[in-house]
Design an enzyme around this catalytic site. Structure first.
Site, mmCIF file in Angstrom:
data_model
loop_
_atom_site.group_PDB
_atom_site.id
_atom_site.type_symbol
_atom_site.label_atom_id
_atom_site.label_comp_id
_atom_site.label_asym_id
_atom_site.label_seq_id
_atom_site.Cartn_x
_atom_site.Cartn_y
_atom_site.Cartn_z
ATOM 1 N N MET A 1 46.093 -10.729 39.615
ATOM 2 C CA MET A 1 47.436 -9.700 39.791
ATOM 3 C C MET A 1 48.720 -10.750 40.267
ATOM 4 S SD MET A 1 48.327 -6.789 40.522
ATOM 5 C CE MET A 1 46.478 -6.285 40.337
ATOM 6 N N CYS A 2 49.813 -9.890 39.568
ATOM 7 C CA CYS A 2 50.939 -10.467 39.635
ATOM 8 C C CYS A 2 51.911 -9.468 40.407
ATOM 9 C CB CYS A 2 51.502 -10.859 38.580
ATOM 10 S SG CYS A 2 50.301 -12.073 37.516
ATOM 11 N N GLY A 3 53.031 -10.059 40.835
ATOM 12 C CA GLY A 3 54.198 -9.038 41.425
ATOM 13 C C GLY A 3 55.382 -9.093 40.449
ATOM 14 N N ARG A 36 51.516 -11.101 46.318
ATOM 15 C CA ARG A 36 50.362 -10.826 45.267
ATOM 16 C C ARG A 36 50.340 -11.798 44.181
ATOM 17 N NH1 ARG A 36 50.486 -5.100 43.837
ATOM 18 N NH2 ARG A 36 50.419 -5.499 41.895
ATOM 19 N N SER A 58 55.811 -13.009 40.438
ATOM 20 C CA SER A 58 54.916 -13.940 41.145
ATOM 21 C C SER A 58 53.675 -14.065 40.043
ATOM 22 C CB SER A 58 54.619 -13.433 42.577
ATOM 23 O OG SER A 58 53.977 -12.283 42.642
#
Ligand SMILES: *[C@@H]1O[C@H](CO)[C@@H](O)[C@H](O)[C@H]1NC(C)=O
Length: 590
Positions: A1-3, A36, A58
């Site tokens: 997961m990225c943000g 995240r 991120s």
């Protein structure tokens, strides 16, 4: 997961911060975005006229050989902030990164239709921001099922900036956030926004909603297929799960094949993070012992390295309200005055032995034995995640902030269950009855069985609809369920789970699986004429039985908040409506 995160605001004279409140809010959002994607974070500024765009992303590395820093920038200066996974439609080799591949594919885009075309070809959960430099356009969207969170704040007089963000930081005076719709891809014309005389508060005028279709060409993953509308005429009834009638044989085989492929795409090629060693789990399953999570665990076993354990996350809450009911009966049923009295001097809980034998724990324990029999070479870590009342109360404010702008009593019940399950801290036993050892799951990919009830008719309301108005009503109900998937809980769940730097993947909610099931005529999926435990999700039950999952195939549905006892924990909360807003409830508590 990225943000991913973006702010657009007017730059002030002399390099001053754009606006007092944004100045204070943005770093908070950056920090929440970083949670995240613990592997890399970066922020990038672009100025157009006197308008400043801050792109922040991120990265949680779940693809490729080495970590890749976001935002992705190509040779033309286009910027992609990507929070998603491409599972189909674009070839991503094991050593490659899907964000980089996508950024390359987008480089060839000249106009909005091209961008729509690229995203209509890929299957997977996503939210993205894409700045196309040549046309000064910003594109943003979520995937058609809404599997990733993306929140928006429109500028107003008091808060003259535009925000797009994966996360929130709870109720905050600096924004009014809402989830963006999954129906369109949005395009913001930055030339028009930054033209003289244009105010940022009029940003809506500069945003175009683009339909997900390109000049009559069908895009494979632009939207879920409509539910098959053909009406059955008195189809034969199934009497036992042990024998598959001829009219269902190929549907059962096709469902197994579709699900198997979806699980395979979601568990293969997961890189080890810095702190996972060979032989440690990379995949975990939210595991209640019900049919959905058991199917996923069973299929994952076929595709996960045989030397690695698979972690089964099973969460149980100490729920004083439930314990009180056990000890002194259901006070909800008492006359008003007695009930008030009971609430005023509550039980001394210290005298009550806390047990975590909630319904999901009991079915989970039974079911892991079935998995151990069927897949004896796998180490199945059945993770008992026990949450004492005090701990869940202490986490409440954090969970409320994470799930915001979702804010009902029901949201909290579910979100808090997912929060503790995803954290993955608990205990395991190598065999039933042996002593429990503390264990923390290192897995960063968490499989989730959500979606099967919507697609296969797993809810009681399908039977109710049938009783009222026959098969047509069931078809209508199934269509409604699919239509509602994007606006239900997926964004909220994403915000909560990924705060641990992990990501949830939904094998039932692959558009390939969704489309396959939507196209099947209704009577092959379910039979509302049959009893509970057989008729709902009949097709999945037959498939599970065929794979040898005898016990799982006959289990009835139970919602997570009730199965784990996370629902309405405080004494007296028992009769609160699930759709009540938490803030209102807080006020009425006082
Ligand atoms: C709906 O089901 C019928 C009966 O099996 C089938 O002939 C038809 O092709 C299906 N329709 C769609 C749109 O898939």
């Amino acid at each position: 997961m990225c943000g991913i995160l973006l702010s657009i605001a007017e730059a002030q004279e002399g390099g001053q911060a754009p606006c007092g409140c944004l100045h204070e809010l943005f770093p908070k959002l950056q920090a929440a975005t970083a949670a995240r994607g613990p592997d890399a974070q970066h922020t990038l500024c672009v100025e157009i006229g006197n308008t400043e765009l801050q792109f922040c992303a991120s990265e949680l590395r779940l693809r490729g050989d080495s970590f890749v820093q976001q935002p992705h920038i190509d040779a033309e200066g286009n910027i992609l902030c990507w929070n998603g996974e491409v599972f189909e439609g674009l070839e991503v080799l094991p050593h490659e990164n899907d964000g980089v591949k996508l950024s390359n594919a987008l480089s060839a885009c000249r106009d909005p239709q091209d961008v729509i075309g690229v995203f209509g070809e890929i299957e997977g959960p996503y939210a993205f921001l894409y700045y196309h430099k040549a046309s000064h356009r910003l594109y943003f969207a979520r995937d058609p099922l809404g599997r990733r969170s993306l929140l928006i704040h429109y500028p107003d007089e008091a808060r003259p900036y535009f925000l797009l963000s994966s996360v929130s930081v709870g109720l905050h005076p600096g924004y009014s956030l809402e989830e963006i719709s999954t129906e369109c891809v949005y395009s913001l014309d930055l030339d028009s926004l930054t033209s003289p005389g244009q105010k940022i508060t009029d940003v809506r005028k500069c945003i175009t909603s683009l339909q997900r279709s390109v000049h009559g060409v069908t895009l494979p993953f632009a939207q879920p297929a409509p539910v098959n509308s053909s009406l059955p005429t008195d189809p034969p009834k199934v009497t036992s799960l042990d024998c598959i009638p001829p009219h269902l044989t190929s549907a059962v085989d096709d469902l197994i094949a579709e699900l198997d492929r979806s699980v395979m795409l979601r568990v293969r090629n997961i890189p080890r993070s810095n702190n996972t060693l060979p032989g440690q789990a990379r995949v975990a399953v939210f595991f209640s012992g019900g049919i959905d999570s058991t199917m996923l665990a069973f299929l994952a076993d076929r595709h996960v390295d045989p030397s690695e354990p698979i972690d089964l996350l099973n969460v149980a809450f100490e729920n004083p309200r439930k314990i009180a009911v056990k000890v002194e009966g259901n006070i909800g049923g008492l006359p008003k005055r007695e009930k008030k009295q009971k609430l005023r001097d509550p039980l001394d809980y210290s005298s009550v032995k806390v047990s975590y034998d909630v319904p999901d724990r009991l079915t989970g324990l039974q079911e892991v034995e079935e998995l151990r029999r069927l897949c004896p070479n796998r180490t199945w870590n059945f993770l008992e995640i026990n949450v004492p009342f005090e701990e869940s109360q202490n986490a409440r404010a954090t969970v409320e902030a994470l799930m915001f702008p979702s804010r009902t009593v029901m949201d909290l019940s579910l979100a808090i269950a997912l929060y503790f399950a995803a954290r993955g801290i608990g205990q395991v036993r190598s065999h039933p009855g042996t002593e429990a050892q503390p264990y923390t799951s290192p897995a960063r990919v968490l499989l989730n069985g959500l979606g099967s009830d919507e697609l296969l008719g797993g809810y009681g309301r399908h039977r109710t609809a049938f009783k009222a108005a026959g098969w047509q009503a069931v078809i209508d109900e199934l269509q409604l369920e699919i239509d509602r998937i994007p606006t239900r809980n997926l964004g909220r769940d994403d915000r909560v789970i990924s705060s641990w730097g992990k990501e949830t993947r939904h094998p039932f909610l692959s558009l390939s699986v969704v489309n396959f099931l939507a196209r099947l005529p209704v009577h092959l999926k379910m039979d509302p004429r049959l009893e509970a435990g057989l008729g709902e999700k009949l097709l999945l039950r037959l498939a599970a039985r065929k794979l040898g999952l005898v016990e799982a195939s006959a289990r009835k549905k139970r919602a997570m908040q009730f199965g784990s006892h996370s629902a309405r924990m405080a004494p007296g909360e028992g009769d609160r409506k699930g759709d009540l807003l938490l803030d209102r409830q807080r006020i009425s508590d006082e």
